[in-house]
Design a protein around this motif. Sequence first.
Motif, PDB file in Angstrom:
ATOM      1  N   VAL A   1       0.845  -1.205   0.000  1.00 41.14           N
ATOM      2  CA  VAL A   1       0.000   0.000   0.000  1.00 41.14           C
ATOM      3  C   VAL A   1       0.878   1.252   0.000  1.00 41.14           C
ATOM      4  O   VAL A   1       0.627   2.214  -0.738  1.00 41.14           O
ATOM      5  N   LEU A   2       1.928   1.248   0.841  1.00 46.78           N
ATOM      6  CA  LEU A   2       2.839   2.385   0.895  1.00 46.78           C
ATOM      7  C   LEU A   2       3.493   2.620  -0.461  1.00 46.78           C
ATOM      8  O   LEU A   2       3.584   3.753  -0.944  1.00 46.78           O
ATOM      9  N   HIS A   3       3.929   1.543  -1.086  1.00 45.38           N
ATOM     10  CA  HIS A   3       4.588   1.649  -2.385  1.00 45.38           C
ATOM     11  C   HIS A   3       3.633   2.212  -3.436  1.00 45.38           C
ATOM     12  O   HIS A   3       4.016   3.078  -4.241  1.00 45.38           O
ATOM     13  N   GLY A   4       2.402   1.727  -3.429  1.00 44.89           N
ATOM     14  CA  GLY A   4       1.407   2.238  -4.374  1.00 44.89           C
ATOM     15  C   GLY A   4       1.120   3.715  -4.167  1.00 44.89           C
ATOM     16  O   GLY A   4       0.979   4.484  -5.127  1.00 44.89           O
ATOM     17  N   ARG A   5       1.044   4.132  -2.910  1.00 47.94           N
ATOM     18  CA  ARG A   5       0.789   5.548  -2.622  1.00 47.94           C
ATOM     19  C   ARG A   5       1.952   6.421  -3.070  1.00 47.94           C
ATOM     20  O   ARG A   5       1.761   7.553  -3.526  1.00 47.94           O
ATOM     21  N   ARG A   6       3.156   5.906  -2.939  1.00 40.51           N
ATOM     22  CA  ARG A   6       4.307   6.684  -3.393  1.00 40.51           C
ATOM     23  C   ARG A   6       4.305   6.839  -4.912  1.00 40.51           C
ATOM     24  O   ARG A   6       4.695   7.883  -5.446  1.00 40.51           O
ATOM     25  N   HIS A   7       3.879   5.810  -5.602  1.00 42.27           N
ATOM     26  CA  HIS A   7       3.717   5.946  -7.049  1.00 42.27           C
ATOM     27  C   HIS A   7       2.720   7.065  -7.376  1.00 42.27           C
ATOM     28  O   HIS A   7       2.964   7.873  -8.276  1.00 42.27           O
ATOM     29  N   LYS A   8       1.625   7.110  -6.657  1.00 32.38           N
ATOM     30  CA  LYS A   8       0.571   8.091  -6.950  1.00 32.38           C
ATOM     31  C   LYS A   8       1.054   9.516  -6.749  1.00 32.38           C
ATOM     32  O   LYS A   8       0.973  10.352  -7.648  1.00 32.38           O
ATOM     33  N   TRP A   9       1.566   9.813  -5.550  1.00 30.94           N
ATOM     34  CA  TRP A   9       1.924  11.208  -5.297  1.00 30.94           C
ATOM     35  C   TRP A   9       3.155  11.612  -6.096  1.00 30.94           C
ATOM     36  O   TRP A   9       3.275  12.772  -6.516  1.00 30.94           O
TER      37      TRP A   9
END
Length: 438
Positions: free
Chosen positions: A305-313
């Motif tokens: 989840v953290l990795h996915g959020r970093r991709h987004k922002w």
Amino acid sequence: MPAKNKKDTLGLTPKAVSSLWRNRDFRLLFGAQIISLLGSGVTTVGLALFAYQLTGGISATAVIGNALTLRILAFLLFSQPAGVIADRVSKKRILIAADVIRFALLALFPFITSVWQIYVLIFAINAVTAFFTPTFESSIPEIVGGEQYVKALSLSRVATDVEAVAAPALAGLLVALLGLRWVFWFDAFTYLVSASLVGATVMPYIKRKLPKISLQSFLTELTTGTRILLGEPSLRQSLTLSIAEATAGAAAIVATVSYVRDVLGRGETAFAFVMAGVGLGSSLTAVALGRATGRYEKGARDRSVLHGRRHKWASRALLGGGLVLGLVLLPDILKPPLLVFGFLWMLNGAGQALIAIPSSTLLAEHTIEGERGRAYAAHFALTHLCWLASYPAIGHASARWGSPVSFTGAGFVCLLVTVVAMLLGYGKRDAHTHQAAR
């Protein structure tokens, strides 16, 4: 991409602490960075004065331009071999050795008597810097852990921006009180302080059994970092936007003085005011981005989840940064007055920070400890290649068509690059990790 595990990841690791400032090793490295940056900034000013003094002012600008070109050439030639070495030996030893060598080289500067000696020393110093900088940057993720990495990047950006403002003032003070040679000896001393702080840092080092390196394997490893960067869509996107960052940055560094002096008819104070705005915009954006992403990532329940959020922002910040840079450069053909131009240049700094910080975040996210030296070295080389092209392009365009037209042309380049980056894509944005080993 490599499988992520508790030792290699930048995720929710025990290394991350509740407050970045409680991390003793980060404090030491951050102190080393500030001291070293201040010394380098002072020498940049001192070099201009020294070249003017040595040549009698007739060809000082040519000497400075050639020295800057040699600086980037040294980065391009030595950074990727340095990355191969950094993944095989202790990063701490590389950093200390680089600082000590730069101390010795800088201490020789006051004894220079001809221009060719300037070129030799500048090339040698920056060849060593090509070993130091990627190694230093690749060690930060391992020191601070994943949760604090973006904050560490933000602080690093602020330190760079503060140096750009403080170093000229300190250089002027040193020259006025002690003389020009003390500018270089001050810088040499800062490298000794930096080496001492790095020496006191506990840096993780996993001794691995690696095959004996041959010429063929060395040449293969030279391209490892580039293959990592080009193999991940989000890293390809960030590299593309580095072109926009370099274009806007070169516009500010190379052509601002011409615009302020020749178009606005202002003096050195106005020029300093405008350039301080670039640093201020970058610093404020870095701090705001660090806080905003910290809140956004706080609820991540696991690594994917953290990795996915970093991709987004990161993708949003990258594209937003490219768009900002394009939009602040486009209207400059209208020759805005000083206050408006200063505000636009503040946004220029903000746009550059919006590209630089997520680029480094994505690079750390998609590398493991054993390959990080090569990946950061490749990133260092490729981004400086963008600057190597943008410096002369802006300079020649300004000389031929004037700075207002050059700024607007640079704006179109930034917008075009942003469109290309958008079309290239950014990889997955949902919760995920990267599996396949390299």
